[in-house]
Design an enzyme around this catalytic site. Structure first.
Site, mmCIF file in Angstrom:
data_model
loop_
_atom_site.group_PDB
_atom_site.id
_atom_site.type_symbol
_atom_site.label_atom_id
_atom_site.label_comp_id
_atom_site.label_asym_id
_atom_site.label_seq_id
_atom_site.Cartn_x
_atom_site.Cartn_y
_atom_site.Cartn_z
ATOM 1 N N ASN A 172 62.056 14.281 92.784
ATOM 2 C CA ASN A 172 63.455 13.920 92.555
ATOM 3 C C ASN A 172 63.474 12.569 91.859
ATOM 4 O O ASN A 172 63.380 11.519 92.494
ATOM 5 C CB ASN A 172 64.205 13.860 93.881
ATOM 6 C CG ASN A 172 64.334 15.229 94.497
ATOM 7 O OD1 ASN A 172 65.146 16.042 94.054
ATOM 8 N ND2 ASN A 172 63.512 15.508 95.501
ATOM 9 N N GLU A 173 63.562 12.618 90.566
ATOM 10 C CA GLU A 173 63.488 11.406 89.750
ATOM 11 C C GLU A 173 64.830 10.665 89.776
ATOM 12 O O GLU A 173 65.842 11.221 90.232
ATOM 13 C CB GLU A 173 63.124 11.781 88.304
ATOM 14 C CG GLU A 173 61.767 12.440 88.148
ATOM 15 C CD GLU A 173 60.597 11.466 88.328
ATOM 16 O OE1 GLU A 173 60.787 10.369 88.866
ATOM 17 O OE2 GLU A 173 59.467 11.828 87.918
ATOM 18 N N PRO A 174 64.856 9.399 89.298
ATOM 19 C CA PRO A 174 66.109 8.655 89.253
ATOM 20 C C PRO A 174 67.225 9.496 88.628
ATOM 21 O O PRO A 174 67.013 10.173 87.617
ATOM 22 C CB PRO A 174 65.772 7.451 88.381
ATOM 23 C CG PRO A 174 64.313 7.247 88.611
ATOM 24 C CD PRO A 174 63.724 8.610 88.811
#
Ligand code: F6R
Length: 643
Positions: A172-174
């Site tokens: 879950n990236e920025p």
């Protein structure tokens, strides 16, 4: 220390003590990653067992990456030696690269089987890992089904997590949404960059991945996130002390009150209560903390040490220091003298000089010295100036290259050397070279590199090192190529340290009976080799410490390629003149295969010689800013007391 699996009644909520008032996530700080990993593994084991007693299944959310490897190692040990059974375990992995086949050695499918599943009695039908092989058309329904399965098993009982430098959990990236569920995502450039070495280059790193969502993770009944090493310190500080923000997805864990972060000292080092404890409450003002605080105060106020006044101390949370240790004047003088006395142009000690306030002993006049260098170039990158001085001041200097460093040589460089060799050989001797050249055609990045190629690359690094050591005037017989076995896998993943690694180190120390040992204390090395090499030295020194010659042996730690000691930690500062800086640069240049876009550069894009020069110049500037003499560059060391 133990971690409970029930709701967090056994620990205090973050922020409920004065010292944790900046913190929004509960965390525990362990001495080493091994200690932290055991804590997590034992927590998982106790949950599995308590569920077994109640005839219940235990649903584990599992992570991959470098951080949990020693957690899995301990779980495998608990299974093999203490009979821990995984029969009641259902596992759901966080993520998988997309697209990627299960057989690919970089796949998380492969990772989980190599590190855990192949060694324990978990039922294959209980293992769930996002499928990197599913077709684009089916991917959405695959993700929905993944979520449904988790729910059908009653949700995740315990989720373990690592943290990426982008602050990602799972992938879950920025920008990830709080309500996100299992889905495909596009990997952040930084994440792909970090994964590049294992994929032999960023161009081979998949651009996408399937990951459980933030909501999936937050729904777990218990969450344990682990982070080890200085590289994680900055993001850990933001995750723990920052407000919830999609830009740092780990902050969402603040919404799961049953989350604990397990950290080692390095990963925790940017937390306010560790970095500047005087800002959060009463302190135990020992000498180390006084130094740290005064160095910080100089930086904060922009003043040199001797210009600090009582008001500066009072206005920056240090009034109790003044109360317990006298005036600013006394504190300033103490700090100034300490720093002044750390500076020496005689790293092996100055003969015929009063050594009461010098970092090293005057006697014996001629010391035997071993410089341990994890890779064949850390010696010159990190302490080239000091190395040069030690030799020129007549000490018997030995360099011990701990690993061959072979995986850091590119195929192109290696082939170049082969072809040069070929040019020099008579035609009838070409056979061997041709055979080796053919090996390059058969290289499969999924498999360990063939021995012949590893040896060729090792030989390139060896010859480069000898170029540098000869330049400093060291006879070849004082250069030792240890080729520690833990490193020789032909892959980026290394073997665990074995007794053989320790015995080889021990034998060299015993043979040379050194008065000084220099070792790399670079714990932020992104690939862990420096850390392992240091642990091997610590184990060897520990085993030898009762021998009489060890009473005369001092161990100095250097840093350099990745980060530097902080001013308050420095116990020996060796200045360099502009000419000495150039000699150091030349020595680094002998390591041609490590110049220009090397494979294992970490998160710093500067070449090694530039990093070294800028770092050494920055240390010199800090000394100057604090009111000490101005030098072109300074190399810094901290003593490690093993007795
Ligand atoms: C792995 C995962 C990632 C890693 C993170 C840290 O399943 O989901 O979030 O935990 O990238 O990786 P390491 O531990 O290699 O630093």
């Amino acid at each position: 220390m133990t971690l409970s699996n029930t709701r967090h009644l056994d620990y205090e909520a973050p922020g409920c003590f004065e010292e944790t008032r900046y913190e929004k996530l509960h965390n525990v700080i362990c001495k080493t990653p091994v200690e932290g990993s055991k804590l997590i593994a034992h927590s998982i084991a106790s949950l599995i067992k308590s569920k077994q007693e109640r005839n219940e299944m235990c649903v584990l959310g599992l992570a991959t990456g470098s951080s949990p490897i020693s957690v899995y190692r301990e779980l495998v040990r608990l299974h093999q030696e203490e009979g821990l059974s995984f029969q009641n375990v259902i596992s759901f992995n966080l993520d998988e690269y997309y697209p990627l086949s299960k057989e690919d050695v970089q796949s998380y499918h492969y990772f989980m089987h190599t590190h855990l599943f192949n060694h324990v009695d978990i039922k294959p039908e209980h293992v769930h890992i996002p499928n990197g092989e599913v077709s684009l058309k089916e991917i959405r329904s695959f993700c929905i089904e993944y979520e449904r399965k988790i729910e059908a098993f009653g949700g995740i009982d315990l989720q373990i997590l690592g943290i990426g430098r982008t602050g990602h959990i799972g992938f879950n990236e920025p920008g990830s949404h709080q309500n996100s569920q299992t889905r495909t995502i596009t990997l952040d450039h930084l994440t792909r960059y970090d994964a590049a070495p294992s994929f032999q280059g960023i161009e081979n790193v998949p651009r996408k991945a399937i990951t459980m969502g933030i909501q999936t993770i937050l729904s777990a009944k218990r969450v344990l996130l682990m982070a080890w090493g200085t590289n994680k310190a900055e993001i850990i500080q933001k995750a723990i002390e920052g407000d919830i923000s999609p830009m740092i997805p780990t902050t969402y864990l603040q919404l799961n009150e049953n989350t604990t972060l397990v950290l080692d000292h390095e990963a925790a080092s940017e937390l306010t209560r560790i970095k500047t404890p005087w800002l959060v409450g009463q302190c135990d003002w020992d000498e180390a903390l006084r130094s740290k605080a005064i160095a910080w105060l100089c930086e904060k106020t922009g003043k040199s040490i001797l210009k600090l006044i009582d008001e500066d101390y009072n206005q920056h949370g240090m009034s109790d220091l003044l109360a317990s240790h006298g005036s600013a004047y006394d504190l300033n003088i103490e700090m100034f003298n300490r720093l002044q006395r750390s500076i020496t142009g005689w790293p092996g000690g100055k003969a015929n000089a009063d050594d009461k306030y010098r970092p090293e002993r005057a006697l014996p006049e001629k010391k035997r010295v071993i410089i341990f260098s994890p890779h064949p170039d850390d010696d010159v990158i990190s302490m080239g100036g000091t190395f040069d001085r030690l030799v020129s001041q007549g000490h018997e200097v030995h360099v011990a290259y701990q690993t061959s460093g072979n995986i850091a040589v590119s195929d192109e460089d290696a082939k170049l050397f082969l072809e040069v060799t070929q040019d020099l050989l008579k035609t009838e001797e070409h056979e061997k070279v041709l055979k080796l050249k053919e090996e390059f055609e058969r290289i499969n990045p999924q498999q360990p590199a063939p021995r012949g190629i590893c040896d060729l690359k090792g030989s390139i690094r060896k010859r480069e090192s000898l170029g540098a050591t000869r330049y400093f005037g060291l006879p070849d017989e004082q250069v030792h190529f240890m080729n520690l076995p833990f490193y020789e896998t032909g892959l980026i993943d290394k073997n665990p340290v074995s007794q053989k690694d320790i015995d080889l180190t021990l034998a060299l120390i015993e043979e040379l009976k050194p008065h000084q040992i220099y070792a790399a204390g670079d714990l932020a090395d992104p690939h862990g080799t420096h850390r392992v090499c240091l642990d091997v030295i610590f184990s060897a020194v520990d085993a030898l410490k009762t021998k009489p010659f060890m009473k005369d042996c001092w161990l100095w730690l250097y840093r350099g390629a990745w980060h530097e000691w902080e001013i308050h930690q420095i116990e020996m500062a060796v200045p360099m003149s502009p000419d000495q800086v150039l000699r150091k640069r030349k020595a680094i240049f002998f390591h041609q295969s490590q110049k220009d876009g090397v494979m294992f550069q970490g998160n710093d894009h500067r070449e090694f010689w530039i990093r070294a020069e800028e770092r050494n110049a920055a240390t010199a500037k800090k000394y100057k800013d604090m009111g000490l003499s101005e030098y072109a560059a300074i190399e810094a060391f901290k003593r490690y007391h093993f007795l």
